[in-house]
Design a protein around this motif. Structure first.
Motif, PDB file in Angstrom:
ATOM      1  N   GLY A 182       0.812  -1.213   0.000  1.00  0.00           N
ATOM      2  CA  GLY A 182       0.000   0.000   0.000  1.00  0.00           C
ATOM      3  C   GLY A 182       0.845   1.261   0.000  1.00  0.00           C
ATOM      4  N   GLN A 183       1.935   1.235   0.750  1.00  0.00           N
ATOM      5  CA  GLN A 183       2.818   2.396   0.810  1.00  0.00           C
ATOM      6  C   GLN A 183       3.512   2.629  -0.536  1.00  0.00           C
ATOM      7  OE1 GLN A 183       2.971   4.661   3.347  1.00  0.00           O
ATOM      8  NE2 GLN A 183       1.219   3.479   4.081  1.00  0.00           N
ATOM      9  N   LYS A 184       3.846   1.527  -1.202  1.00  0.00           N
ATOM     10  CA  LYS A 184       4.480   1.626  -2.524  1.00  0.00           C
ATOM     11  C   LYS A 184       3.476   2.195  -3.540  1.00  0.00           C
ATOM     12  CE  LYS A 184       7.506  -1.457  -5.078  1.00  0.00           C
ATOM     13  NZ  LYS A 184       7.875  -2.841  -5.330  1.00  0.00           N
ATOM     14  N   LEU A 185       2.253   1.739  -3.451  1.00  0.00           N
ATOM     15  CA  LEU A 185       1.210   2.250  -4.354  1.00  0.00           C
ATOM     16  C   LEU A 185       0.964   3.739  -4.112  1.00  0.00           C
ATOM     17  CD1 LEU A 185      -1.330  -0.717  -4.220  1.00  0.00           C
ATOM     18  CD2 LEU A 185      -0.170   0.115  -6.283  1.00  0.00           C
ATOM     19  N   LYS A 186       0.998   4.094  -2.833  1.00  0.00           N
ATOM     20  CA  LYS A 186       0.805   5.499  -2.453  1.00  0.00           C
ATOM     21  C   LYS A 186       1.932   6.362  -3.032  1.00  0.00           C
ATOM     22  CE  LYS A 186       0.847   8.172   1.864  1.00  0.00           C
ATOM     23  NZ  LYS A 186       0.982   8.049   3.327  1.00  0.00           N
ATOM     24  N   ASP A 187       3.162   5.859  -2.970  1.00  0.00           N
ATOM     25  CA  ASP A 187       4.323   6.636  -3.423  1.00  0.00           C
ATOM     26  C   ASP A 187       4.470   6.661  -4.949  1.00  0.00           C
ATOM     27  OD1 ASP A 187       4.894   7.071  -0.811  1.00  0.00           O
ATOM     28  OD2 ASP A 187       6.473   5.561  -0.662  1.00  0.00           O
ATOM     29  N   LEU A 188       4.240   5.528  -5.590  1.00  0.00           N
ATOM     30  CA  LEU A 188       4.554   5.408  -7.023  1.00  0.00           C
ATOM     31  C   LEU A 188       3.357   5.572  -7.946  1.00  0.00           C
ATOM     32  CD1 LEU A 188       6.967   2.320  -6.917  1.00  0.00           C
ATOM     33  CD2 LEU A 188       7.594   4.738  -7.113  1.00  0.00           C
ATOM     34  N   GLY A 189       2.161   5.314  -7.435  1.00  0.00           N
ATOM     35  CA  GLY A 189       1.005   5.282  -8.332  1.00  0.00           C
ATOM     36  C   GLY A 189       1.114   4.094  -9.269  1.00  0.00           C
ATOM     37  N   VAL A 190       0.297   4.090 -10.309  1.00  0.00           N
ATOM     38  CA  VAL A 190       0.272   2.966 -11.247  1.00  0.00           C
ATOM     39  C   VAL A 190       0.294   3.482 -12.681  1.00  0.00           C
ATOM     40  CG1 VAL A 190      -0.908   1.343  -9.709  1.00  0.00           C
ATOM     41  CG2 VAL A 190      -2.267   2.881 -11.132  1.00  0.00           C
ATOM     42  N   CYS A 191       0.630   2.577 -13.600  1.00  0.00           N
ATOM     43  CA  CYS A 191       0.495   2.887 -15.031  1.00  0.00           C
ATOM     44  C   CYS A 191      -0.374   1.820 -15.669  1.00  0.00           C
ATOM     45  CB  CYS A 191       1.858   2.923 -15.725  1.00  0.00           C
ATOM     46  SG  CYS A 191       1.695   3.315 -17.487  1.00  0.00           S
ATOM     47  N   TYR A 192      -1.381   2.277 -16.419  1.00  0.00           N
ATOM     48  CA  TYR A 192      -2.258   1.367 -17.158  1.00  0.00           C
ATOM     49  C   TYR A 192      -1.797   1.315 -18.607  1.00  0.00           C
ATOM     50  CZ  TYR A 192      -5.180   2.173 -13.095  1.00  0.00           C
ATOM     51  OH  TYR A 192      -5.646   2.266 -11.818  1.00  0.00           O
ATOM     52  N   HIS A 193      -1.516   0.115 -19.075  1.00  0.00           N
ATOM     53  CA  HIS A 193      -1.086  -0.078 -20.460  1.00  0.00           C
ATOM     54  C   HIS A 193      -2.229  -0.769 -21.203  1.00  0.00           C
ATOM     55  CE1 HIS A 193       3.202   0.393 -19.087  1.00  0.00           C
ATOM     56  NE2 HIS A 193       2.647  -0.041 -17.975  1.00  0.00           N
ATOM     57  N   ARG A 194      -2.576  -0.256 -22.361  1.00  0.00           N
ATOM     58  CA  ARG A 194      -3.648  -0.899 -23.147  1.00  0.00           C
ATOM     59  C   ARG A 194      -3.223  -1.034 -24.594  1.00  0.00           C
ATOM     60  NH1 ARG A 194      -8.719   2.815 -22.189  1.00  0.00           N
ATOM     61  NH2 ARG A 194      -9.666   1.476 -23.744  1.00  0.00           N
ATOM     62  N   SER A 195      -3.641  -2.124 -25.221  1.00  0.00           N
ATOM     63  CA  SER A 195      -3.426  -2.319 -26.651  1.00  0.00           C
ATOM     64  C   SER A 195      -4.780  -2.583 -27.284  1.00  0.00           C
ATOM     65  CB  SER A 195      -2.520  -3.519 -26.912  1.00  0.00           C
ATOM     66  OG  SER A 195      -1.261  -3.311 -26.317  1.00  0.00           O
ATOM     67  N   LEU A 196      -5.206  -1.679 -28.148  1.00  0.00           N
ATOM     68  CA  LEU A 196      -6.497  -1.838 -28.827  1.00  0.00           C
ATOM     69  C   LEU A 196      -6.224  -2.154 -30.299  1.00  0.00           C
ATOM     70  CD1 LEU A 196      -8.307   1.240 -27.241  1.00  0.00           C
ATOM     71  CD2 LEU A 196      -8.782  -1.150 -26.748  1.00  0.00           C
ATOM     72  N   THR A 197      -6.819  -3.236 -30.761  1.00  0.00           N
ATOM     73  CA  THR A 197      -6.581  -3.684 -32.137  1.00  0.00           C
ATOM     74  C   THR A 197      -7.416  -2.886 -33.134  1.00  0.00           C
ATOM     75  OG1 THR A 197      -8.148  -5.411 -31.559  1.00  0.00           O
ATOM     76  CG2 THR A 197      -5.830  -6.043 -31.650  1.00  0.00           C
ATOM     77  N   ASP A 198      -7.029  -3.012 -34.413  1.00  0.00           N
ATOM     78  CA  ASP A 198      -7.720  -2.337 -35.508  1.00  0.00           C
ATOM     79  C   ASP A 198      -8.755  -3.303 -36.096  1.00  0.00           C
ATOM     80  OD1 ASP A 198      -8.489  -0.970 -37.763  1.00  0.00           O
ATOM     81  OD2 ASP A 198      -6.615  -1.341 -38.852  1.00  0.00           O
ATOM     82  N   ALA A 199     -10.004  -2.930 -36.049  1.00  0.00           N
ATOM     83  CA  ALA A 199     -11.085  -3.814 -36.522  1.00  0.00           C
ATOM     84  C   ALA A 199     -10.863  -4.242 -37.969  1.00  0.00           C
ATOM     85  CB  ALA A 199     -12.431  -3.108 -36.379  1.00  0.00           C
ATOM     86  N   GLU A 200     -10.290  -3.354 -38.772  1.00  0.00           N
ATOM     87  CA  GLU A 200     -10.125  -3.669 -40.195  1.00  0.00           C
ATOM     88  C   GLU A 200      -9.137  -4.802 -40.422  1.00  0.00           C
ATOM     89  OE1 GLU A 200      -9.402  -0.181 -42.549  1.00  0.00           O
ATOM     90  OE2 GLU A 200     -10.987   0.886 -41.475  1.00  0.00           O
ATOM     91  N   ASN A 201      -8.299  -5.084 -39.449  1.00  0.00           N
ATOM     92  CA  ASN A 201      -7.355  -6.194 -39.585  1.00  0.00           C
ATOM     93  C   ASN A 201      -7.959  -7.530 -39.158  1.00  0.00           C
ATOM     94  OD1 ASN A 201      -4.664  -5.387 -40.560  1.00  0.00           O
ATOM     95  ND2 ASN A 201      -4.865  -3.885 -38.925  1.00  0.00           N
ATOM     96  N   PHE A 202      -9.184  -7.486 -38.696  1.00  0.00           N
ATOM     97  CA  PHE A 202      -9.749  -8.723 -38.155  1.00  0.00           C
ATOM     98  C   PHE A 202     -11.092  -9.092 -38.779  1.00  0.00           C
ATOM     99  CE2 PHE A 202      -6.686  -7.475 -34.980  1.00  0.00           C
ATOM    100  CZ  PHE A 202      -6.085  -8.682 -34.679  1.00  0.00           C
ATOM    101  N   ILE A 203     -11.389  -8.517 -39.950  1.00  0.00           N
ATOM    102  CA  ILE A 203     -12.678  -8.815 -40.589  1.00  0.00           C
ATOM    103  C   ILE A 203     -12.726 -10.303 -40.957  1.00  0.00           C
ATOM    104  CG2 ILE A 203     -14.143  -8.348 -42.590  1.00  0.00           C
ATOM    105  CD1 ILE A 203     -12.890  -5.457 -42.523  1.00  0.00           C
ATOM    106  N   GLY A 204     -13.737 -10.982 -40.452  1.00  0.00           N
ATOM    107  CA  GLY A 204     -13.930 -12.387 -40.806  1.00  0.00           C
ATOM    108  C   GLY A 204     -12.908 -13.344 -40.211  1.00  0.00           C
ATOM    109  N   GLU A 205     -12.124 -12.882 -39.249  1.00  0.00           N
ATOM    110  CA  GLU A 205     -11.102 -13.752 -38.662  1.00  0.00           C
ATOM    111  C   GLU A 205     -11.436 -14.084 -37.212  1.00  0.00           C
ATOM    112  OE1 GLU A 205      -7.006 -12.676 -38.795  1.00  0.00           O
ATOM    113  OE2 GLU A 205      -7.283 -11.674 -40.731  1.00  0.00           O
TER     114      GLU A 205
END
Ligand SMILES: [Fe+2]
Length: 355
Positions: A166-189
């Motif tokens: 908890g103390q580490k979270l308080k001091d450092l905070g967090v980073c959220y990483h996200r990867s969102l794909t491109d719909a056009e690369n996945f048509i019919g797959e």
């Protein structure tokens, strides 16, 4: 550290245990349930000064959670009206990490496969704009196995602050990483490794518009191969809650790569290659012990909600985290909840004078 470097991290060889509660609910149902049997559930009951509305508001103010039981309601539009006694301004679901389809008005389907375990989380904690509350409407219950769990935020905040984690979270905070794909690369797959396309998350086919919308939410955007949209968002792990005038734990491992431990088509990937990942705010990884402690601190204060058809719940997103184990449906079984998000607010993060 970039997301690419995360992909070289080894996956944990087995899932971390998550119990959601101790076996006894932290809050007794009598604290948060409102029995609607004596009410007609007519338009008069929807008025803000009606007995039902007052009871609902009082319960919500006291506990941060209210559950209308025995409503006799089956129509999501009508159920939404009762939720709106508390949810004064519902919002569209924009920039969300997981795909949701609209059911009715601003009532959405739960955007997660039933088999997936959904670790405790505060809704939209990974964005600069979050929601002050969330409402679930029960359309089709699945007795016992379809329960949702809520974890008390005051108790979990106090408990985690008493630990080095908890103390580490308080001091450092967090980073959220996200990867969102491109719909056009996945048509019919078949969508191996696909969680959500940026087109769906940001409701646009234009990459520049998606980027602008992401940046408006405070995300740092990078584009990868095949128009893979990668975002990073640095934020405190706690959020100041004006009503209680204190900081509350507002991050959880639902935003860590382990969210996908039970997701078909994604679970085979190492953490860093999964569509969502979370690190400390200095980009360092959580140790396995820290991950387990982070899970336990929510589980210890869990309350089990067994749904019944027609239930209308409103949950304060500061005072409670919500989650559930994976659900396996038997022959002919269904389980359907609608979700409604409440007032949007700009996150202020933690306040140094409010611990
Ligand atoms: Fe959620």
């Amino acid at each position: 550290m970039t997301l690419l470097e995360h992909t070289e991290l080894p996956p944990l060889s087995d899932q971390l245990p998550q119990k959601f509660w101790t076996g006894t609910s932290y809050h007794a149902p009598s604290a948060y349930e409102v029995d609607c049997t004596p009410f007609e559930m007519n338009d008069a009951d929807l008025e803000p000064d009606s007995e039902l509305a007052q009871l609902m508001q009082r319960t919500y103010d006291d506990v941060g959670l209210v559950l209308l039981r025995n409503t006799g309601l089956t129509d999501p539009a009508r159920m939404r009206q009762f939720a709106q006694i508390i949810v004064s301004e519902d919002m569209t679901y924009e920039g969300g990490a997981n795909p949701r389809d609209r059911m009715e008005g601003n009532v959405y389907e739960i955007g997660a496969p039933l088999v997936a375990r959904l670790p405790y989380h505060h809704e939209m904690a990974y964005l600069g704009k979050s929601t002050s509350l969330i409402s679930f409407l029960c359309l089709d219950p699945l007795p016992d196995a379809g329960a949702t769990f809520v974890s008390d935020g005051v108790a979990s905040t106090d408990a985690i602050l008493a630990t080095p984690l908890g103390q580490k979270l308080k001091d450092l905070g967090v980073c959220y990483h996200r990867s969102l794909t491109d719909a056009e690369n996945f048509i019919g797959e078949v969508g191996y490794g696909v969680y959500n396309h940026w087109q769906k998350s940001f409701e646009t086919d234009d990459a520049a518009v998606a980027q602008a919308k992401a940046e408006e939410l405070g995300l740092i955007v990078e584009w990868g191969e095949n128009r893979l949209m990668r975002t990073r968002y640095y934020n405190p792990a706690f959020e100041y809650f004006p009503t209680l005038d204190r900081n509350m734990l507002y991050s959880s491992l639902a935003d860590h790569g382990l969210w996908f431990d039970t997701w078909p088509l994604v679970q085979h990937l190492p953490f860093g290659a999964r569509p969502l990942h979370m690190t400390y705010g200095d980009d360092s990884e959580f140790t396995r012990d820290e991950l387990q402690r982070f899970i336990d601190v929510y589980d210890e204060f869990g309350t089990k909600i067994d749904w019944e058809r027609g239930d209308v719940s409103v949950i304060c997103n500061y005072r409670f985290a919500h989650g559930r184990p994976g659900i396996v449906l038997g022959e002919g079984e269904t389980r359907k909840l609608g979700v409604l998000l409440g007032e949007q607010f700009d996150r202020v993060g933690q306040r140094d004078d409010k611990w």
